[in-house]
Design an enzyme around this catalytic site. Structure first.
Site, PDB file in Angstrom:
ATOM      1  CG  ASP A  23      35.272  46.885  42.010  1.00  0.00           C
ATOM      2  OD1 ASP A  23      36.495  46.918  42.294  1.00  0.00           O
ATOM      3  OD2 ASP A  23      34.742  47.713  41.243  1.00  0.00           O
ATOM      4  CG  LEU A  68      28.882  26.409  45.732  1.00  0.00           C
ATOM      5  CD1 LEU A  68      27.661  27.201  45.299  1.00  0.00           C
ATOM      6  CD2 LEU A  68      29.697  27.242  46.703  1.00  0.00           C
ATOM      7  CG  HIS A 103      43.775  42.351  47.170  1.00  0.00           C
ATOM      8  ND1 HIS A 103      42.635  42.703  46.475  1.00  0.00           N
ATOM      9  CD2 HIS A 103      44.785  43.045  46.580  1.00  0.00           C
ATOM     10  CE1 HIS A 103      42.956  43.556  45.509  1.00  0.00           C
ATOM     11  NE2 HIS A 103      44.254  43.792  45.565  1.00  0.00           N
TER      12      HIS A 103
HETATM   13  C1  FPP Z   1      38.844  44.128  43.137  1.00  0.00           C
HETATM   14  O1  FPP Z   1      39.089  45.152  44.049  1.00  0.00           O
HETATM   15  C2  FPP Z   1      39.414  42.864  43.622  1.00  0.00           C
HETATM   16  C3  FPP Z   1      40.370  42.155  42.970  1.00  0.00           C
HETATM   17  C4  FPP Z   1      40.969  42.574  41.695  1.00  0.00           C
HETATM   18  C5  FPP Z   1      40.910  40.913  43.545  1.00  0.00           C
HETATM   19  C6  FPP Z   1      39.887  40.079  44.234  1.00  0.00           C
HETATM   20  C7  FPP Z   1      40.564  38.951  44.875  1.00  0.00           C
HETATM   21  C8  FPP Z   1      40.250  38.474  46.077  1.00  0.00           C
HETATM   22  C9  FPP Z   1      39.170  38.960  46.934  1.00  0.00           C
HETATM   23  C10 FPP Z   1      41.018  37.311  46.556  1.00  0.00           C
HETATM   24  C11 FPP Z   1      40.305  36.123  46.042  1.00  0.00           C
HETATM   25  C12 FPP Z   1      40.829  34.915  46.594  1.00  0.00           C
HETATM   26  C13 FPP Z   1      40.256  33.731  46.350  1.00  0.00           C
HETATM   27  C14 FPP Z   1      40.877  32.516  46.861  1.00  0.00           C
HETATM   28  C15 FPP Z   1      39.014  33.622  45.556  1.00  0.00           C
HETATM   29  P1  FPP Z   1      40.042  46.324  43.599  1.00  0.00           P
HETATM   30  O2  FPP Z   1      41.431  45.957  43.967  1.00  0.00           O
HETATM   31  O3  FPP Z   1      39.830  46.623  42.158  1.00  0.00           O
HETATM   32  O4  FPP Z   1      39.518  47.500  44.496  1.00  0.00           O
HETATM   33  P2  FPP Z   1      39.363  49.054  44.111  1.00  0.00           P
HETATM   34  O5  FPP Z   1      38.394  49.098  42.962  1.00  0.00           O
HETATM   35  O6  FPP Z   1      38.823  49.663  45.347  1.00  0.00           O
HETATM   36  O7  FPP Z   1      40.732  49.554  43.747  1.00  0.00           O
END
Ligand code: FPP
Length: 248
Positions: free
Chosen positions: A21, A132, A38
């Site tokens: 997050d 893993l 992201h």
């Molecule tokens: C939460 O932060 C994150 C997500 C909803 C997306 C997570 C995805 C990735 C890190 C890419 C993953 C890729 C692979 C290949 C596994 P948020 O957007 O909710 O952040 P905020 O709470 O600060 O708004």
């Protein structure tokens, strides 16, 4: 001694689950669009997967896209799907090189076709890897998974295959998309939020929770080691008393 060297490798959690997050807030801190967070979140995924594989963690589940995330602005959803396809495709050779098996949980049929096909291709290509297992939670929510499991069990009851009185918790384990994956001993959530957000509600029943204020793109190897060290200091009682644990 470095954090990594302080880890007792005989007491590693077999399975770590992570709610990644804070990507959006991280991007905002740089005055950038959310997708920038992201992109940098993917770098943290790479670092964490490689560190976890290296120290001998057997399962790592990453909450990459929840059922609720479909409600985000269309541009963010489209960008995230694009990023997922590109990353999975690009990283497949690295997964192979590191003997990492890819698995997914969630309603992946809801993903755009391109994303679904790439995911299946990499799952298939890595299915014999023995290091893993990286479990990507995509279009996942625990309530969705539990409801599906209940529907499957109800169908078996309706067909006369099982009796209601014989339903066990193991039966539910076997109907969930996490079938075959041991429950996580440790759940990590970044960004300072302290909630479970519809993630592995059944499987986290006895997990230790670790919360860090770090935003996901800032999460490094040292943060993973710190979480594991913190976990190793905890007493896991599973409803028993401390005294029982000493005598058993
Ligand atoms: C939460 O932060 C994150 C997500 C909803 C997306 C997570 C995805 C990735 C890190 C890419 C993953 C890729 C692979 C290949 C596994 P948020 O957007 O909710 O952040 P905020 O709470 O600060 O708004």
């Amino acid at each position: 001694m470095s954090k990594k060297d302080q880890i007792d490798t005989t007491k590693l959690p077999k399975h770590i689950a992570i709610i990644m997050d804070g990507n959006g807030r991280w991007a905002k801190g740089f005055g950038k669009f959310r997708i920038f967070g992201h992109y940098n979140g993917v770098k943290a995924v790479k670092t964490t997967v490689e560190a976890a594989a290296e120290i001998g963690i057997k399962y790592l589940t990453l909450y990459a896209f929840s059922t609720e995330n479909w409600n985000r602005p269309k541009t963010e959803v489209d960008d995230l799907m694009e990023l997922l396809v590109d990353t999975i495709k690009k990283e497949t050779p690295t997964l192979q090189k590191n003997n990492i098996r890819l698995m997914s949980i969630g309603n992946t049929l809801d993903l755009p076709e391109k994303c679904y096909l790439q995911l299946q291709e990499t799952i298939d290509a890595t299915k014999s890897n023995t290091g893993l297992t990286m479990v990507l939670a995509l279009s996942y929510s625990a309530k969705w998974d539990i409801v599906n499991a209940i529907k499957n069990i109800a169908t078996k009851v309706k067909n006369g295959d099982i009796l209601v009185d014989n339903i066990t918790s193991e039966m539910l384990d076997n109907e969930l998309s996490t079938k075959g994956v041991p429950d996580p001993e440790l759940m990590i959530r970044t960004s300072g939020e302290q909630r479970v957000s519809n993630f592995l509600l059944w499987e986290l029943a006895y997990s230790e929770f670790y919360f860090t204020d770090k935003l996901w793109p800032d999460f490094k190897e040292e943060d993973l080691y710190e979480a594991i060290l913190n976990y190793q200091q905890r007493e896991r009682r599973f409803g028993k008393t401390s005294e029982q644990l000493i005598t058993n």
